[in-house]
Design a protein around this motif. Structure first.
Motif, PDB file in Angstrom:
ATOM      1  N   SER A   1     174.060 105.458 -27.083  1.00 31.34           N
ATOM      2  CA  SER A   1     172.679 105.795 -26.756  1.00 31.34           C
ATOM      3  C   SER A   1     172.480 105.642 -25.251  1.00 31.34           C
ATOM      4  O   SER A   1     173.337 105.107 -24.544  1.00 31.34           O
ATOM      5  N   MET A   2     171.342 106.114 -24.744  1.00 33.72           N
ATOM      6  CA  MET A   2     171.085 105.987 -23.307  1.00 33.72           C
ATOM      7  C   MET A   2     171.083 104.518 -22.891  1.00 33.72           C
ATOM      8  O   MET A   2     171.624 104.147 -21.849  1.00 33.72           O
ATOM      9  N   GLY A   3     170.478 103.658 -23.726  1.00 32.77           N
ATOM     10  CA  GLY A   3     170.465 102.231 -23.419  1.00 32.77           C
ATOM     11  C   GLY A   3     171.851 101.633 -23.427  1.00 32.77           C
ATOM     12  O   GLY A   3     172.193 100.814 -22.566  1.00 32.77           O
ATOM     13  N   GLY A   4     172.686 102.052 -24.382  1.00 33.12           N
ATOM     14  CA  GLY A   4     174.054 101.562 -24.452  1.00 33.12           C
ATOM     15  C   GLY A   4     174.872 101.998 -23.252  1.00 33.12           C
ATOM     16  O   GLY A   4     175.653 101.216 -22.686  1.00 33.12           O
ATOM     17  N   ALA A   5     174.710 103.258 -22.833  1.00 33.33           N
ATOM     18  CA  ALA A   5     175.421 103.760 -21.652  1.00 33.33           C
ATOM     19  C   ALA A   5     174.960 103.019 -20.397  1.00 33.33           C
ATOM     20  O   ALA A   5     175.763 102.710 -19.506  1.00 33.33           O
ATOM     21  N   PHE A   6     173.666 102.717 -20.336  1.00 32.00           N
ATOM     22  CA  PHE A   6     173.123 101.950 -19.210  1.00 32.00           C
ATOM     23  C   PHE A   6     173.762 100.561 -19.139  1.00 32.00           C
ATOM     24  O   PHE A   6     174.165 100.109 -18.062  1.00 32.00           O
ATOM     25  N   ILE A   7     173.889  99.895 -20.289  1.00 33.73           N
ATOM     26  CA  ILE A   7     174.503  98.566 -20.309  1.00 33.73           C
ATOM     27  C   ILE A   7     175.986  98.656 -19.936  1.00 33.73           C
ATOM     28  O   ILE A   7     176.512  97.796 -19.207  1.00 33.73           O
ATOM     29  N   LEU A   8     176.682  99.687 -20.405  1.00 31.32           N
ATOM     30  CA  LEU A   8     178.087  99.870 -20.023  1.00 31.32           C
ATOM     31  C   LEU A   8     178.203 100.078 -18.517  1.00 31.32           C
ATOM     32  O   LEU A   8     179.144  99.584 -17.884  1.00 31.32           O
ATOM     33  N   ALA A   9     177.241 100.780 -17.937  1.00 31.11           N
ATOM     34  CA  ALA A   9     177.207 100.963 -16.485  1.00 31.11           C
ATOM     35  C   ALA A   9     176.985  99.638 -15.762  1.00 31.11           C
ATOM     36  O   ALA A   9     177.625  99.342 -14.747  1.00 31.11           O
ATOM     37  N   ILE A  10     176.071  98.825 -16.299  1.00 28.83           N
ATOM     38  CA  ILE A  10     175.798  97.498 -15.731  1.00 28.83           C
ATOM     39  C   ILE A  10     177.078  96.675 -15.691  1.00 28.83           C
ATOM     40  O   ILE A  10     177.405  96.022 -14.683  1.00 28.83           O
ATOM     41  N   LEU A  11     177.830  96.703 -16.793  1.00 29.20           N
ATOM     42  CA  LEU A  11     179.063  95.924 -16.882  1.00 29.20           C
ATOM     43  C   LEU A  11     180.138  96.466 -15.942  1.00 29.20           C
ATOM     44  O   LEU A  11     180.785  95.710 -15.211  1.00 29.20           O
ATOM     45  N   THR A  12     180.333  97.775 -15.949  1.00 29.54           N
ATOM     46  CA  THR A  12     181.384  98.374 -15.120  1.00 29.54           C
ATOM     47  C   THR A  12     181.077  98.227 -13.640  1.00 29.54           C
ATOM     48  O   THR A  12     181.986  98.091 -12.820  1.00 29.54           O
ATOM     49  N   GLY A  13     179.801  98.247 -13.294  1.00 29.35           N
ATOM     50  CA  GLY A  13     179.419  98.171 -11.887  1.00 29.35           C
ATOM     51  C   GLY A  13     179.182  96.764 -11.371  1.00 29.35           C
ATOM     52  O   GLY A  13     178.795  96.594 -10.212  1.00 29.35           O
ATOM     53  N   SER A  14     179.419  95.747 -12.191  1.00 33.23           N
ATOM     54  CA  SER A  14     179.164  94.362 -11.766  1.00 33.23           C
ATOM     55  C   SER A  14     180.462  93.675 -11.348  1.00 33.23           C
ATOM     56  O   SER A  14     181.541  94.254 -11.418  1.00 33.23           O
ATOM     57  N   ALA A  15     180.340  92.448 -10.901  1.00 31.47           N
ATOM     58  CA  ALA A  15     181.502  91.660 -10.468  1.00 31.47           C
ATOM     59  C   ALA A  15     181.345  90.223 -10.930  1.00 31.47           C
ATOM     60  O   ALA A  15     180.252  89.655 -10.854  1.00 31.47           O
ATOM     61  N   SER A  16     182.426  89.638 -11.404  1.00 31.11           N
ATOM     62  CA  SER A  16     182.391  88.273 -11.923  1.00 31.11           C
ATOM     63  C   SER A  16     182.310  87.249 -10.790  1.00 31.11           C
ATOM     64  O   SER A  16     182.944  87.406  -9.749  1.00 31.11           O
TER      65      SER A  16
ATOM     66  N   LEU B   1     183.742  85.276  -3.198  1.00 30.41           N
ATOM     67  CA  LEU B   1     182.434  84.814  -3.681  1.00 30.41           C
ATOM     68  C   LEU B   1     181.297  85.433  -2.879  1.00 30.41           C
ATOM     69  O   LEU B   1     180.266  85.809  -3.429  1.00 30.41           O
ATOM     70  N   GLY B   2     181.506  85.547  -1.568  1.00 29.66           N
ATOM     71  CA  GLY B   2     180.480  86.133  -0.710  1.00 29.66           C
ATOM     72  C   GLY B   2     180.175  87.572  -1.084  1.00 29.66           C
ATOM     73  O   GLY B   2     179.015  87.992  -1.101  1.00 29.66           O
ATOM     74  N   SER B   3     181.225  88.340  -1.408  1.00 27.74           N
ATOM     75  CA  SER B   3     181.015  89.740  -1.766  1.00 27.74           C
ATOM     76  C   SER B   3     180.462  89.892  -3.178  1.00 27.74           C
ATOM     77  O   SER B   3     179.476  90.604  -3.399  1.00 27.74           O
ATOM     78  N   ALA B   4     181.082  89.208  -4.158  1.00 34.47           N
ATOM     79  CA  ALA B   4     180.663  89.360  -5.559  1.00 34.47           C
ATOM     80  C   ALA B   4     179.290  88.745  -5.816  1.00 34.47           C
ATOM     81  O   ALA B   4     178.424  89.363  -6.445  1.00 34.47           O
ATOM     82  N   LEU B   5     179.083  87.534  -5.327  1.00 31.02           N
ATOM     83  CA  LEU B   5     177.838  86.809  -5.590  1.00 31.02           C
ATOM     84  C   LEU B   5     176.776  87.068  -4.526  1.00 31.02           C
ATOM     85  O   LEU B   5     175.599  87.248  -4.830  1.00 31.02           O
ATOM     86  N   GLY B   6     177.216  87.103  -3.263  1.00 32.69           N
ATOM     87  CA  GLY B   6     176.251  87.223  -2.175  1.00 32.69           C
ATOM     88  C   GLY B   6     175.778  88.636  -1.903  1.00 32.69           C
ATOM     89  O   GLY B   6     174.664  88.839  -1.395  1.00 32.69           O
ATOM     90  N   LEU B   7     176.606  89.644  -2.213  1.00 33.75           N
ATOM     91  CA  LEU B   7     176.242  91.028  -1.914  1.00 33.75           C
ATOM     92  C   LEU B   7     176.043  91.885  -3.166  1.00 33.75           C
ATOM     93  O   LEU B   7     175.002  92.504  -3.349  1.00 33.75           O
ATOM     94  N   THR B   8     177.062  91.914  -4.045  1.00 33.01           N
ATOM     95  CA  THR B   8     176.993  92.808  -5.198  1.00 33.01           C
ATOM     96  C   THR B   8     175.927  92.378  -6.197  1.00 33.01           C
ATOM     97  O   THR B   8     175.205  93.227  -6.740  1.00 33.01           O
TER      98      THR B   8
END
Length: 329
Positions: free
Chosen positions: A266-281, A302-309
């Motif tokens: 669904s659109m919501g499911g694709a949005f959540i998949l985008a959130i996951l793929t575009g995030s950083a641990s 940490l600066g890039s993943a947490l501080g920027l992304t």
């Protein structure tokens, strides 16, 4: 374009984002505001358990066959982001091999906070999403971390510089990636939601449900402070050297939307998949990388993943991903 600005404006005025911005300001003005470590540990557990329990309850009505295309796609996306990140930061931004694999581990993995903010955004605008997306969060957490460390170890062996640090052994890394506190709490919550009696779940709802968004706001206040502190620790910060922290979320999120629409989410499911793929641990990945790639500069990853992304995704990424999703549905 007007639609994305409208969505971004509405997202920016949500309590969660405002709490996050207050955390940023607190550090910038050198406020003595602090979140007690014991309180932080407590509400983090409640938040992760709540996500897991909610996902577990929803999983009761979903078959594994229904989930399989999303699971396979999620793993492929995670591995793809690993290699895209490595190529981008090593070949284009000229980071060392060590820093490149450390960054690849982070950007191939996922952020639980961005995921939570995405769910809250969808619930606010009343958009449906697949019930099993919490399980997909768990699936995408570990593979890229493990692969990045394996490739880094292969590089060390090739150059005869392999370390004998017992904490850097693959078994230890696997434990950190798949059974670190965030994944363990999510898995525990999913198990509880899946097998517990409905009346028992009702009794714990005041803590693991009603308080969720209030605790999440305090959590994001703390995240805003930590993100700003991590940026300040980067020596000789040049934003042009860290543009990948904004490029990767846009690329990964767009790819997530395209993949989600292709496999029938669904659109919501694709949005959540985008959130996951575009995030950083910045929880599981740093714990594993610190042990297995000790020469990597924690300020960089940490600066890039947490501080920027993270702030980019919370403020810009979420409305952008939703806007892109509307183009495909």
């Amino acid at each position: 374009m007007g639609q994305i600005v409208e969505i971004a404006y509405a997202n920016l005025l949500s309590p969660m984002i405002l709490f996050f911005l207050i955390g940023i300001v607190a550090v910038l003005v050198n406020s003595d505001l602090k979140v007690p470590s014991a309180f932080y540990t407590g509400y983090t557990m409640i938040i992760l358990f709540t996500i897991g329990i909610k996902g577990g309850v929803e999983l009761r009505n979903v078959s594994f066959i229904d989930m399989l295309p999303t699971i396979l796609s999620a793993v492929v996306l995670s591995v793809l982001m690993l290699f895209v990140t490595y190529f981008l930061v090593s070949k284009i931004f000229k980071f060392s091999i060590t820093e490149s694999w450390a960054l690849a581990a982070h950007y191939g993995s996922v952020s639980a906070v961005t995921f939570i903010a995405g769910l809250a955004f969808l619930e606010k605008i009343e958009v449906h999403y697949e019930a099993y997306m919490s399980a997909i969060l768990v699936v995408m957490e570990g593979p890229a971390i493990i692969l990045a460390i394996i490739f880094y170890k292969m590089y060390l062996q090739k150059h005869g510089t392999e370390t004998n640090n017992p904490n850097a052994k693959l078994s230890h890394v696997v434990k950190e990636a798949f059974f670190g506190k965030s994944i363990f709490l999510l898995l525990g919550g999913i198990f509880i939601g899946l097998v517990a009696h409905a009346d028992g779940l009702t009794k714990i709802k005041p803590l693991f449900g009603d308080l969720f968004y209030g605790l999440l706001c305090i959590f994001l206040l703390h995240m805003g402070m930590i993100a700003t502190q991590s940026i300040k620790k980067i020596e000789k910060l040049r934003l042009t050297s860290f543009l990948f922290a904004f490029i990767l979320p846009i690329f990964g999120g767009t790819l997530g939307i395209i993949t989600g629409s292709f496999i029938g989410l669904s659109m919501g499911g694709a949005f959540i998949l985008a959130i996951l793929t575009g995030s950083a641990s910045y929880i599981a990945a740093p714990a594993a990388v610190e042990q297995a790639i000790p020469k990597a500069n924690s300020g960089i990853y940490l600066g890039s993943a947490l501080g920027l992304t993270l702030p980019f995704n919370l403020i810009v990424g979420i409305p952008y991903f939703y806007w892109v999703a509307t183009l495909f549905y």
